[in-house]
Design a protein around this motif. Structure first.
Motif, PDB file in Angstrom:
ATOM      1  N   CYS A   1      -0.944  -0.803   4.983  1.00 25.74           N
ATOM      2  CA  CYS A   1      -2.334  -0.730   4.515  1.00 25.74           C
ATOM      3  C   CYS A   1      -3.281  -0.159   5.564  1.00 25.74           C
TER       4      CYS A   1
ATOM      5  N   GLN B   1      -8.647  -2.674  -3.289  1.00 19.77           N
ATOM      6  CA  GLN B   1      -8.396  -2.053  -1.986  1.00 19.77           C
ATOM      7  C   GLN B   1      -7.432  -2.897  -1.171  1.00 19.77           C
ATOM      8  N   THR B   2      -7.568  -4.210  -1.271  1.00 19.73           N
ATOM      9  CA  THR B   2      -6.641  -5.125  -0.600  1.00 19.73           C
ATOM     10  C   THR B   2      -5.608  -5.594  -1.610  1.00 19.73           C
TER      11      THR B   2
ATOM     12  N   CYS C   1       0.851  -1.187   0.000  1.00 17.96           N
ATOM     13  CA  CYS C   1       0.000   0.000   0.000  1.00 17.96           C
ATOM     14  C   CYS C   1       0.889   1.240   0.000  1.00 17.96           C
TER      15      CYS C   1
ATOM     16  N   ASN D   1      -5.299   3.235   4.654  1.00 22.04           N
ATOM     17  CA  ASN D   1      -6.764   3.213   4.620  1.00 22.04           C
ATOM     18  C   ASN D   1      -7.382   4.169   5.634  1.00 22.04           C
TER      19      ASN D   1
ATOM     20  N   GLN E   1      -4.362  10.755   0.536  1.00 21.59           N
ATOM     21  CA  GLN E   1      -4.017   9.489  -0.112  1.00 21.59           C
ATOM     22  C   GLN E   1      -3.323   9.715  -1.451  1.00 21.59           C
TER      23      GLN E   1
END
Length: 537
Positions: free
Chosen positions: A526, A392-393, A121, A530, A537
């Motif tokens: 991550c 997202q993951t 991430c 998030n 971001q």
């Protein structure tokens, strides 16, 4: 994060300080040699007001310079690169992530590889992360850049050179150091958020304002920024390491009255091939030998480029993209020869390159055909009818959590699940696009068994590299899945990548779970990302 971005106000700088009109010297990265051949490198990612082509704007750069500082190492070293995110300008992305283009992370530390939402991430503002980069047997010419969205358009790009103390071609040149690195890149006066917003609204890829050579350029109507100078001495032979750090543009390099001999492509030694003109796609690198055998004088280093219609950006003038080759003893002045596009003979044909040591590709175990299509009138690219969207993951987390086949990933991740220790053949059929897409594979390189530059299929002694043109003539390549991991495979025109022109080649999923041991620092990325507000971001 999806490719859509929030609407941000267009940031335009309005003044140009005289001090910024000159090329900015690139300061070395902070490197401390330690025992065990570990190089510690510190890169502070900052916003800086710079004017590479005379137009001042806020940028995102490493250690305050464009291009960023040189990272250098030797064969067998390990780089330990600490990235400090100090970004604060709200008109641009404030998170970041670093990719070491062409460097193969091994399975054990593939989590450090730096591809957002594939292996990691992004790194949020006011935080730090340390990448561990084992270089092992790799040598040659590489580079680093932001891999987050199209952020490297804002300036975060720099050279990475791995020297070979026992280079088998060392007898071909006399000089190979910081002074012989030539970096070309497209430059943009607007920041990426409004450019990306316009692209998504119109489907028209942005056109750069200028081209830079070692951080200096000019545009129509702009100030006469001094051209970058490459210094040589008569009678010596120079290994020039040429890196195209563009997000779109194709550059064609030549030196007035001098021939070039190619000896490396994307970190792989090749048999010497003489050319007078070198076309280089975004993300590609070449080493060429130039013999300083002409009368003492100043000569043009020609670096014209193409990348979209210049009618869409009247700042463009390809003949202003250049530098100066200056012999010791020559006056400090521009060459007297006219500015041209360079010679029109002796152009590189990629299919004519041969590896220094023949390495025939094995017969394929897996065959994949990739069709590239753009949706008419929209900024959406598809590979086999799928437009890539980052999940997202991250892919790697899904694999570590037990994903075993393609159905365990979102369709929009366009993930191909491959067996370990197999040979994969990728066929790109001919297409009608008017520009070659420079496709880049993370994690390994590939044999180019059919180049877009020729109709010949070569399975005896094709070159290996990690960026190849895909276009009208069709391209075929093969690679081994002997470095298990989820490896991004994407167009290096980053506008196209952001619009979906990408896949993930995930090989050896069981081996990944057995061998990858992420650090606590990586596992914290991550959750931290998030938790950030959207504007950070």
């Amino acid at each position: 994060m999806p490719r859509q971005v929030p609407i941000m106000q267009l940031f335009l700088a309005s003044t140009a300080l005289l001090a910024l009109l000159r090329p900015h010297p690139v300061e070395g990265a902070v490197i401390k040699r330690q025992t065990g051949n570990v190089n510690d490198v510190t890169l502070d990612i900052v916003n800086a007001q710079l004017a590479p082509d005379g137009f001042t704007r806020s940028t995102i750069v490493a250690n305050g310079t464009y291009p960023g500082p040189l990272i250098k190492a030797k064969k067998g070293d390990t780089l330990r690169v600490t990235l400090n995110n100090k970004l604060s300008d709200p008109t641009m992305r404030r998170s970041t992530s670093l990719d070491f283009d062409g460097v193969f992370f091994n399975t054990d530390n593939s989590f450090d590889e730096g591809t957002p939402f594939v292996t990691t991430c992004p790194l949020g503002p006011n935080t730090s992360f340390t990448y561990t980069v084992p270089l092992e047997e790799q040598t040659g010419t590489f580079w680093y850049h932001s891999q987050l969205s199209v952020q490297y358009v804002d300036g975060l790009r720099g050279p990475l050179i791995i020297y070979d103390p026992e280079d088998p071609q060392a007898d071909l040149y006399d000089v190979d150091d910081e002074s012989t690195i030539i970096q070309v890149g497209d430059w943009w006066h607007n920041s990426t958020l409004p450019l990306l917003e316009g692209y998504e609204a119109t489907g028209i890829v942005p056109v750069s304002d200028s081209g830079t050579v070692n951080g200096a350029g000019r545009f129509n109507g702009g100030p006469a920024v001094p051209f970058s100078v490459v210094n040589v001495e008569a009678g010596k032979r120079y290994r020039f390491r040429i890196i195209n750090q563009s997000a779109r543009n194709v550059f064609t390099l030549s030196f007035d009255q001098h021939n070039l001999t190619i000896i490396e492509a994307d970190g792989i030694a090749v048999q010497p091939l003489a050319v007078s003109q070198l076309e280089i796609l975004a993300g590609q690198r070449y080493s060429v030998v130039l013999e300083a055998n002409q009368p003492v004088d100043n000569y043009w280093l020609n670096a014209p480029y193409v990348g979209g219609s210049p009618d869409r950006n009247l700042n463009q003038n390809a003949t202003l993209s250049r530098g100066i080759l200056r012999y010791a003893g020559a006056p400090e002045a521009d060459p007297t020869a006219p500015m041209t596009l360079g010679p029109d003979t002796g152009v590189l044909v990629e299919a004519n390159l041969r590896p220094l040591v023949a390495d025939p590709p094995p017969e394929p175990d897996v065959n994949i055909t990739l069709n590239l299509v753009v949706t008419d009138g929209k900024a959406i690219w598809n590979v086999n009818n799928v437009s890539y969207l980052p999940p997202q993951t991250p892919t790697l987390i899904k694999i570590l959590n037990g994903a075993t086949n393609a159905s365990d990933f979102n369709v929009t991740e366009n993930t191909f699940v491959l067996p370990a220790n197999a040979t994969v053949q990728i066929d790109f059929p001919p297409n009608d696009d008017d520009e070659a897409h420079p496709f880049h594979l993370h994690g390994s390189n590939f044999w180019v068994t059919k180049s877009n530059s020729s109709d010949v299929v070569n399975t005896v002694n094709p070159i290996k590299r990690d960026v190849v043109g895909v276009g009208a003539a069709g391209t075929t390549l093969r690679f081994r899945t002997d470095n298990p991991g989820p490896w991004f495979f994407h167009c290096h025109i980053f506008w196209h990548m952001q619009a979906g022109l990408a896949t993930v080649m995930a090989s050896g999923l069981d081996e990944i779970r057995d061998e990858v041991h992420p650090s606590a620092e990586w596992e914290a990325l991550c959750p931290a990302y998030n938790a950030l507000p959207a504007d950070e971001q």
